[in-house]
Design an enzyme around this catalytic site. Structure first.
Site, PDB file in Angstrom:
ATOM      1  N   TYR A 153      -3.598  -1.420   9.434  1.00 25.15           N
ATOM      2  CA  TYR A 153      -3.472  -1.551   7.977  1.00 25.15           C
ATOM      3  C   TYR A 153      -1.900  -1.371   7.552  1.00 25.15           C
ATOM      4  CZ  TYR A 153      -4.358  -1.496   2.815  1.00 25.15           C
ATOM      5  OH  TYR A 153      -4.429  -1.596   1.583  1.00 25.15           O
ATOM      6  N   SER A 207       0.910  -1.007  -0.086  1.00 27.54           N
ATOM      7  CA  SER A 207       0.092   0.049  -0.016  1.00 27.54           C
ATOM      8  C   SER A 207       0.918   1.105   0.072  1.00 27.54           C
ATOM      9  CB  SER A 207      -1.079  -0.240   1.181  1.00 27.54           C
ATOM     10  OG  SER A 207      -1.433   1.251   1.432  1.00 27.54           O
TER      11      SER A 207
END
Length: 233
Positions: free
Chosen positions: A137, A124
């Protein structure tokens, strides 16, 4: 013909990657909680090692040894850090990091035996800059980047490359769901702040993966290839 497994391959980025690799002449099987109706679509939870092993065994019986793996399965989380329960923290880490551990360990014997392999982990762009209210996350995806670098060093002598692609602002079902819940702020402002002035497409990530999987990318390993329209450099 090579055989690839794409986790999270039923929708979004994973589906785009699966379609691109098929177009490139690779046998592709997908693993997803909700696998869809593809010929080689398998239902499995990447956090369940037994389910992963069973799916890989079935794929080998259908398509032969697995020498390409793309880890695209993911789970987001939007909460203030002090409101994140340990159970939720553990679940996000389990899907985004431990799932990568399970699938890579399950596939490495095929690659080592073949003397050739390609692993691409979808991380990410939040690992570059951080992101508020997404601490589990970001922590998990940052660990995936570190794991990528370590495995590249360990398995390069076996003919296996390991790279990561951290997507930027990509139009996926997961992003749209987050936007509908009000977690992403002003979408138009984000696009305006992106140097290429558009939201990313799953196909943009698929193209980067296709390159890293190609023979031409055989001298590229341990790299974090950001695909983010210039928002993170």
């Amino acid at each position: 013909m090579k055989t690839a497994v794409v986790t999270g391959g039923a929708s979004g980025i994973g589906l785009a990657i699966a379609r691109r690799l098929q177009a490139d002449g690779i046998h592709v099987a997908t693993i997803d909680l909700n696998p869809g109706d593809g010929e080689f679509a398998h239902a499995a939870d990447v956090t369940d090692r037994g389910a992963v092993e069973a799916a890989f065994t079935a794929i080998r019986s259908q398509l032969g040894p697995i020498t390409v793996l793309v880890n695209a399965a993911g789970l987001d989380c939007f909460k203030r850090f002090t409101d994140v329960s340990f159970d939720r923290w553990q679940k996000v880490i389990d899907v985004n990091l431990n799932g990568v551990f399970h699938t890579i360990q399950a596939v490495l014997p095929d690659m080592v035996e073949a003397g050739w392999g390609r692993i691409v982990n979808i991380s990410s762009s939040s690992t570059h800059s951080g992101a508020p209210y997404m601490s589990p996350y970001v922590a998990a995806k940052s660990a995936v980047n570190g794991l990528t670098k370590s495995l590249a060093l360990e398995y390069g002598p076996s003919g296996i490359t390991v790279n990561a692609v951290p997507p930027g602002f990509i139009d996926t079902p997961m992003l749209r769901a987050a936007a509908e819940r009000g977690y992403l702020g002003d979408i138009d402002a984000t696009i305006a702040a992106t140097p290429v002035r558009r939201i990313g497409r799953p196909e943009d990530i698929a193209a980067a993966c296709a390159f890293l999987i190609s023979e031409e990318a055989g001298y590229i390993t341990g790299q974090i290839l950001g695909v983010n329209g210039g928002r993170n450099t």
